[in-house]
Write an enzyme that holds these catalytic residues in place. Structure first.
Site, mmCIF file in Angstrom:
data_model
loop_
_atom_site.group_PDB
_atom_site.id
_atom_site.type_symbol
_atom_site.label_atom_id
_atom_site.label_comp_id
_atom_site.label_asym_id
_atom_site.label_seq_id
_atom_site.Cartn_x
_atom_site.Cartn_y
_atom_site.Cartn_z
ATOM 1 N N ILE A 101 4.579 3.561 7.916
ATOM 2 C CA ILE A 101 4.486 2.542 9.049
ATOM 3 C C ILE A 101 3.242 2.957 9.920
ATOM 4 C CG2 ILE A 101 5.819 3.401 10.718
ATOM 5 C CD1 ILE A 101 6.931 0.731 11.178
ATOM 6 N N TRP A 124 0.288 0.729 12.973
ATOM 7 C CA TRP A 124 0.280 -0.398 13.670
ATOM 8 C C TRP A 124 -1.253 -0.898 13.706
ATOM 9 C CZ3 TRP A 124 -3.376 -0.870 17.875
ATOM 10 C CH2 TRP A 124 -3.175 -2.032 18.948
ATOM 11 N N HIS A 125 -1.529 -2.395 13.860
ATOM 12 C CA HIS A 125 -2.780 -2.734 13.915
ATOM 13 C C HIS A 125 -2.946 -3.707 15.174
ATOM 14 C CE1 HIS A 125 -4.010 -1.121 10.271
ATOM 15 N NE2 HIS A 125 -3.094 -1.824 9.330
ATOM 16 N N ILE A 136 -5.469 5.966 6.879
ATOM 17 C CA ILE A 136 -5.973 5.370 5.806
ATOM 18 C C ILE A 136 -4.618 5.146 4.735
ATOM 19 C CG2 ILE A 136 -7.321 5.949 3.545
ATOM 20 C CD1 ILE A 136 -9.218 7.492 5.454
ATOM 21 N N GLY A 137 -4.599 3.881 4.326
ATOM 22 C CA GLY A 137 -3.599 3.669 3.373
ATOM 23 C C GLY A 137 -4.128 2.715 2.336
ATOM 24 N N ARG A 188 0.746 -1.276 0.121
ATOM 25 C CA ARG A 188 0.016 0.092 0.030
ATOM 26 C C ARG A 188 0.790 1.194 0.167
ATOM 27 N NH1 ARG A 188 0.905 1.998 4.886
ATOM 28 N NH2 ARG A 188 1.064 0.885 6.829
ATOM 29 N N GLY A 189 0.121 2.502 -0.096
ATOM 30 C CA GLY A 189 1.039 3.464 0.022
ATOM 31 C C GLY A 189 1.031 4.128 1.573
ATOM 32 N N CYS A 211 2.596 6.673 10.767
ATOM 33 C CA CYS A 211 2.519 7.115 9.422
ATOM 34 C C CYS A 211 3.592 8.275 9.056
ATOM 35 C CB CYS A 211 0.841 7.891 9.173
ATOM 36 S SG CYS A 211 -0.394 6.850 9.794
ATOM 37 N N ALA A 224 -8.160 2.268 9.442
ATOM 38 C CA ALA A 224 -8.070 1.428 10.685
ATOM 39 C C ALA A 224 -8.628 2.649 11.700
ATOM 40 C CB ALA A 224 -6.638 1.218 11.093
#
Length: 283
Positions: A77, A79-80, A202-203, A73-74, A232, A216
């Protein structure tokens, strides 16, 4: 109006490993490109994981060697993990694809979701995602200095003194995207507000005219996970959650149907248009 289906992949004890969800994204992406399935939004929760977009720098990764999954993705970095509602809209868009319009639609659905829980959120000029805006200078507590200390903060010509700056840090910020400017965006912080806080990242990626990855939304995660990285790639802002901002417990179970409803409303009713390509004037 286009058909849109939602797939709830797993939450809580049924959280979905990132690699499993990524594989499912690619499977649905191929099926959507072939018109075998309608536009689809995968909704889920991940176990703790760091993922790095293509523009992530080494200095933004965890210093302690925590593993990171590099993805296509664009962005940079992030975290999820538990307490975070993750959504992967897989949607076919008209070509030439208007990526920014897709990002704005996701932002709008999440802004509406937060508003339904009583939290006002916004966009920040030039930066994707959904934000809780920092206090204006004049509303800062005294410990932040500046205008909160009294009328002496007013400078000549009505200009506010204190942290008003003569330069804009966005000019050297790789995350800043001038295409995201617009009247529907809040002004950048540029020294005028206390720390802005991102509540939803958003990515995305668009391949063959079909979107992947997505958003997320921080519902009630342990935000200490973000302390190991530069989320990000943005160094002058913080991270927020619904529970933290509202000062009460908020669960994924509460937020899920609300987010789904607003995503459906925004994405199904969007007037999809291809990106306008401006022709260079004739010499």
């Amino acid at each position: 109006m286009s058909e849109l289906r939602f797939v709830r992949m797993g939450f809580g004890a049924e959280r979905v490993e990132y690699q499993e969800a990524w594989d499912e994204q690619r499977r649905v992406h191929a099926a959507r490109f072939a018109d075998e399935v309608p536009d689809t939004v995968l909704l889920l929760e991940h176990p703790p994981v760091y993922t790095a977009g293509r523009r992530t720098e080494d200095s933004e990764r965890p210093l302690d060697g925590t593993p990171v999954i590099d993805v296509d993705r664009g962005g940079k970095i992030t975290w999820h993990g538990p307490g975070q509602l993750v959504g992967y809209p897989i949607q076919k868009l008209p070509r030439p694809v208007d990526v920014v319009a897709h990002v704005r639609r996701l932002e709008e659905a999440l802004i509406r979701t937060c508003a339904e829980f009583g939290l006002a959120t916004s966009r920040v000029e030039g930066r994707s995602g959904v934000w809780v805006l920092g206090d204006p200078v004049e509303q800062r507590p005294a410990r932040y200095g500046g205008a909160a200390r009294g009328a002496s903060a007013e400078g000549g010509g009505g200009r506010r003194a204190g942290l008003s700056l003569d330069f804009d840090p966005r000019l050297t910020d790789e995350e800043f995207d001038p295409r995201l400017n617009g009247p529907d965006y809040a002004p950048s912080n540029a020294g005028q507000r206390r720390e802005d806080r991102k509540i939803a990242a958003i990515g995305i990626r668009v391949a063959k005219g079909v979107t992947m990855h997505g958003f997320a939304l921080n519902v009630n995660p342990d935000n200490k996970w973000f302390d190991r990285i530069i989320p990000c790639g943005i160094r002058d802002a913080g991270v927020a959650s619904l529970a933290g901002e509202l000062g009460r417990d908020v669960t994924i179970e509460e937020v899920l149907p609300v987010a789904e409803r607003h995503l459906r409303d925004v994405l199904e009713n969007a007037d999809l248009k291809p990106r306008v390509i401006e022709k260079a004037p004739a010499a």
